[in-house]
Motif scaffolding. Structure first.
Motif, PDB file in Angstrom:
ATOM      1  N   THR A   5       0.835  -1.196   0.000  1.00  0.00           N
ATOM      2  CA  THR A   5       0.000   0.000   0.000  1.00  0.00           C
ATOM      3  C   THR A   5       0.872   1.249   0.000  1.00  0.00           C
ATOM      4  O   THR A   5       2.032   1.190   0.331  1.00  0.00           O
ATOM      5  CB  THR A   5      -0.866   0.050   1.265  1.00  0.00           C
ATOM      6  OG1 THR A   5      -0.038  -0.287   2.356  1.00  0.00           O
ATOM      7  CG2 THR A   5      -2.050  -0.854   1.186  1.00  0.00           C
ATOM      8  N   ASP A   7       0.933   5.560   1.176  1.00  0.00           N
ATOM      9  CA  ASP A   7       0.242   6.604   1.945  1.00  0.00           C
ATOM     10  C   ASP A   7      -0.562   7.488   1.007  1.00  0.00           C
ATOM     11  O   ASP A   7      -0.068   7.908  -0.031  1.00  0.00           O
ATOM     12  CB  ASP A   7       1.267   7.496   2.651  1.00  0.00           C
ATOM     13  CG  ASP A   7       1.715   6.889   3.954  1.00  0.00           C
ATOM     14  OD1 ASP A   7       2.853   7.138   4.319  1.00  0.00           O
ATOM     15  OD2 ASP A   7       0.928   6.176   4.568  1.00  0.00           O
ATOM     16  N   ARG A  31      -2.125   0.862  18.323  1.00  0.00           N
ATOM     17  CA  ARG A  31      -3.351   0.523  17.583  1.00  0.00           C
ATOM     18  C   ARG A  31      -4.477   0.122  18.545  1.00  0.00           C
ATOM     19  O   ARG A  31      -5.641   0.456  18.333  1.00  0.00           O
ATOM     20  CB  ARG A  31      -3.021  -0.600  16.582  1.00  0.00           C
ATOM     21  CG  ARG A  31      -4.140  -1.124  15.764  1.00  0.00           C
ATOM     22  CD  ARG A  31      -4.962  -0.039  15.049  1.00  0.00           C
ATOM     23  NE  ARG A  31      -4.358   0.567  13.886  1.00  0.00           N
ATOM     24  CZ  ARG A  31      -4.168   1.895  13.747  1.00  0.00           C
ATOM     25  NH1 ARG A  31      -4.506   2.747  14.700  1.00  0.00           N
ATOM     26  NH2 ARG A  31      -3.637   2.395  12.649  1.00  0.00           N
ATOM     27  N   ASP A  36      -7.965   5.171  16.016  1.00  0.00           N
ATOM     28  CA  ASP A  36      -8.168   6.149  14.941  1.00  0.00           C
ATOM     29  C   ASP A  36      -6.870   6.792  14.448  1.00  0.00           C
ATOM     30  O   ASP A  36      -6.874   7.510  13.454  1.00  0.00           O
ATOM     31  CB  ASP A  36      -9.132   7.252  15.429  1.00  0.00           C
ATOM     32  CG  ASP A  36      -8.642   7.915  16.707  1.00  0.00           C
ATOM     33  OD1 ASP A  36      -8.027   7.202  17.543  1.00  0.00           O
ATOM     34  OD2 ASP A  36      -8.850   9.128  16.876  1.00  0.00           O
ATOM     35  N   SER A  38      -3.409   7.332  12.500  1.00  0.00           N
ATOM     36  CA  SER A  38      -2.757   6.753  11.318  1.00  0.00           C
ATOM     37  C   SER A  38      -1.289   6.445  11.659  1.00  0.00           C
ATOM     38  O   SER A  38      -0.623   7.241  12.322  1.00  0.00           O
ATOM     39  CB  SER A  38      -2.849   7.709  10.133  1.00  0.00           C
ATOM     40  OG  SER A  38      -2.440   9.000  10.541  1.00  0.00           O
ATOM     41  N   SER A 201      -3.078  -4.992   8.667  1.00  0.00           N
ATOM     42  CA  SER A 201      -4.460  -5.342   8.294  1.00  0.00           C
ATOM     43  C   SER A 201      -5.474  -4.360   8.892  1.00  0.00           C
ATOM     44  O   SER A 201      -6.665  -4.439   8.605  1.00  0.00           O
ATOM     45  CB  SER A 201      -4.789  -6.754   8.801  1.00  0.00           C
ATOM     46  OG  SER A 201      -4.987  -6.726  10.210  1.00  0.00           O
ATOM     47  N   THR A 202      -5.009  -3.444   9.737  1.00  0.00           N
ATOM     48  CA  THR A 202      -5.949  -2.515  10.382  1.00  0.00           C
ATOM     49  C   THR A 202      -6.057  -1.232   9.545  1.00  0.00           C
ATOM     50  O   THR A 202      -5.113  -0.897   8.807  1.00  0.00           O
ATOM     51  CB  THR A 202      -5.475  -2.159  11.812  1.00  0.00           C
ATOM     52  OG1 THR A 202      -4.212  -1.495  11.726  1.00  0.00           O
ATOM     53  CG2 THR A 202      -5.357  -3.393  12.682  1.00  0.00           C
ATOM     54  N   PRO A 203      -7.171  -0.513   9.692  1.00  0.00           N
ATOM     55  CA  PRO A 203      -7.313   0.714   8.894  1.00  0.00           C
ATOM     56  C   PRO A 203      -6.252   1.754   9.275  1.00  0.00           C
ATOM     57  O   PRO A 203      -5.742   1.735  10.399  1.00  0.00           O
ATOM     58  CB  PRO A 203      -8.716   1.225   9.273  1.00  0.00           C
ATOM     59  CG  PRO A 203      -9.389   0.102   9.969  1.00  0.00           C
ATOM     60  CD  PRO A 203      -8.332  -0.784  10.535  1.00  0.00           C
ATOM     61  N   ALA A 204      -5.965   2.635   8.356  1.00  0.00           N
ATOM     62  CA  ALA A 204      -5.041   3.760   8.589  1.00  0.00           C
ATOM     63  C   ALA A 204      -3.652   3.305   9.007  1.00  0.00           C
ATOM     64  O   ALA A 204      -2.977   3.967   9.793  1.00  0.00           O
ATOM     65  CB  ALA A 204      -5.624   4.714   9.631  1.00  0.00           C
ATOM     66  N   SER A 205      -3.249   2.149   8.482  1.00  0.00           N
ATOM     67  CA  SER A 205      -1.920   1.664   8.825  1.00  0.00           C
ATOM     68  C   SER A 205      -1.196   1.224   7.555  1.00  0.00           C
ATOM     69  O   SER A 205      -1.756   0.470   6.761  1.00  0.00           O
ATOM     70  CB  SER A 205      -2.068   0.476   9.768  1.00  0.00           C
ATOM     71  OG  SER A 205      -0.825  -0.075  10.024  1.00  0.00           O
ATOM     72  N   THR A 206       0.004   1.719   7.338  1.00  0.00           N
ATOM     73  CA  THR A 206       0.730   1.339   6.123  1.00  0.00           C
ATOM     74  C   THR A 206       2.139   0.894   6.479  1.00  0.00           C
ATOM     75  O   THR A 206       2.763   1.438   7.383  1.00  0.00           O
ATOM     76  CB  THR A 206       0.820   2.511   5.118  1.00  0.00           C
ATOM     77  OG1 THR A 206       1.380   3.621   5.790  1.00  0.00           O
ATOM     78  CG2 THR A 206      -0.534   2.860   4.550  1.00  0.00           C
TER      79      THR A 206
END
Ligand code: FAD
Length: 498
Positions: A5, A7, A31, A36, A38, A201-206
């Motif tokens: 992914t 940013d 996390r 919430d 990032s 695999s969690t949102p807002a995480s790269t």
């Protein structure tokens, strides 16, 4: 695991520099506490956990002072000081609680993918060492954190506990052993990959592998400006962050220096590399099931205590002996020979020269180690495995550890063997220096980062932190009942009953 992914924003809440066990632990903790936020992680190599956290680059000991004699120094009056051992054990209990939480919450499916019960033993020979081990045993076995430790001077008992070590041993030698069945082998590389797998695999995480962080500076906007090079595309970009964690292992010192925070001044680093003999013969590997730690030679740094180590890596049993210390000017296994020279500056030169002047026994020890022949290495191994044959063992290079050098008002400079979190006063950036006891204490060290950098959030996070680490805010060493309860709970959650 490679990055998939990118940013979408050039501004994030948290940047984690380095894909080792420390960044992974902090990322997962944050996390849980602040879903919430990032979080972007940058790792310069192809995958996470390819430096010190890789299973073959460290010894995989779940350091809890059950067997490591350097945590229980003998005092001038002959008594044994167990305070450091108690602190190391308590720290490991915190890691065990954190990992148990991850398993119970379903974030890690099978704890056996990274942690395995392996008995921890201390083994000594000679009258004086036997006397020391007996006193150490008496002091530790009375303490709730070390419950269940056993002691023996009986060769028949020892042969049962560690047959390979006792095979063809000269009769009449004065020997002593302690054993604890609470010991573990940990594959920190697998753990790191599991943690990053969950985090990504969690949102807002790269997660960006093959991304080298070149610089970290504080912008006029109050944010940290992190200059990153994409090594695949050969392009650079700036990522802005409210909080930066420099978890780049041996690479942490140079980035800390670049940050320019006052706390980085006068800090230097001294690299010690490690090598192991790895057993190639499955019949011999099968004869040993323990981590057997001996006594360090004079001048040896604390982490160079010799040990014969059962490892469990990707479900396979392995056997290591070492470490043999080495010297290289690299701060990372995949680093540059210029790492050490480049780290010297006007601020830390005095401290580094003072350390060179005052640590002759260490220098002598390192020279001896570097000059060792294969025969000498085999002779060191034969103190543990009398029948060892060169054709059954191969020399492998492990990771680099960078010891911290700090200014000292009296001595000019001191060499430290522990781990230290260096954070800016406003808590917007933190770096982890040093590597001992290391990965075992990743969870308590990252709790220290939270305390130093997010003090204002702690009241809000308190309940969640207690869910993650039930002993949070309490001391297990003073609370025998809680210590027992949590040891049993984590033994069950981590499937540590053999
Ligand atoms: C020989 C040896 C034996 C050990 N034995 C044990 C043991 O038995 N038990 C134990 O608990 N601990 C042990 N340790 C210590 C343990 O391995 C370390 O404490 C731990 O792995 C450190 O994790 P880390 O995340 O800080 O660093 P690392 O795992 O080294 O990760 C740092 C990462 O940062 C990356 N990086 C560096 N610079 C940059 C940059 N500029 N930009 C982007 N990425 C960057 C690196 O490529 C690396 O992947 C041992 C260490 C050694 C060397």
């Amino acid at each position: 695991m490679s990055s998939t992914t990118t940013d979408t924003a050039s501004s994030v809440d948290v940047v984690l520099i380095g894909g080792g066990v420390m960044s992974a632990t902090l990322g997962v903790l944050l996390r849980q506490l602040q879903p919430d936020w990032s979080i972007s992680t940058f790792e310069r190599l192809d995958n996470v956990a390819e430096e010190s956290s890789d299973a073959w680059n460290n010894a995989g000991t779940g350091h809890s002072a059950l067997c490591e004699l350097n945590y229980t120094p003998q005092q001038a009056d002959g008594s044994v000081d167990i305070s450091k051992a108690v602190a190391v054990n308590e720290a490991f209990q915190i890691s065990r609680q954190f990992w148990s939480y991850l398993v119970e919450a379903g974030l890690i499916a099978n704890p056996r993918d990274f942690i395995t019960p392996v008995p921890h033993m201390s083994f000594v020979w000679g009258e004086a060492n036997t006397e020391f081990l007996r006193k150490r045993y008496e002091a530790l076995s009375a303490h709730p954190l070390f419950e269940g430790m056993e002691y023996s001077e009986d060769p028949a008992q020892m042969a049962q506990w560690m047959p390979l070590v006792m095979q063809n041993r000269t009769a009449g030698q004065k020997l002593a052993v302690t054993r604890s069945l609470n010991g573990t082998d940990v594959n920190y590389g697998a753990l790191t990959s599991l943690l990053f797998g969950y985090l990504a695999s969690t949102p807002a995480s790269t997660l960006h592998t093959k991304h080298d962080v070149l610089d970290v500076t504080k912008g006029k906007d109050g944010l940290w400006h992190v200059l990153v090079q994409d090594l695949r595309l050969n392009t650079q970009r700036m990522v802005k962050a409210r909080f930066v964690f420099i978890g780049s292992g041996g690479g942490a010192l140079s980035l800390l220096q670049k940050s320019g925070i006052p706390e980085s001044r006068g800090v230097g680093g001294f690299p010690v590399s490690g090598q192991f003999l790895r057993c190639k013969n499955p019949d011999i590997i099968a004869q040993h099931h323990a981590k057997v730690y001996g006594k360090a030679s004079v001048g040896a740094p604390p982490m160079s205590v010799p040990h014969l180590d059962t490892r469990v890596i990707n479900g396979q049993r392995a056997l290591l002996f070492g470490p043999y210390a080495g010297f290289s000017t690299r701060f990372l296994k995949h680093g540059s020979l210029m790492d050490l020279p480049k780290s010297v500056n006007g601020g830390n030169l005095g401290a580094m020269l003072a350390v060179a002047r005052d640590n002759w026994p260490l220098t002598k020890y390192l020279i001896q180690q570097v000059m060792q022949s294969n025969d000498e290495r085999m002779n060191a191994l034969r103190e543990f495995v009398p029948d060892a044959k060169p054709e059954d063992w191969e020399l492998v290079t492990a990771g680099q550890r960078v010891q911290i050098i700090k200014k000292d008002p009296k001595k000019g400079g001191v060499l430290q063997f522990g781990t230290e979190v260096v954070a800016s006063q406003d808590g917007s950036i933190a770096a982890l220096l040093g590597a001992s006891p290391g990965a075992s204490t990743a969870a308590p060290i990252m709790l220290t980062v939270l305390k130093k950098c997010f003090a204002d959030k702690l009241p809000e996070w308190d309940a969640k932190l207690k869910a993650i680490v039930p002993s949070y805010g309490q001391t297990l060493a003073n609370n025998a009942a809680l210590s027992k309860e949590l040891r049993e709970k984590t033994t069950q959650a981590l499937k540590l009953q053999d």
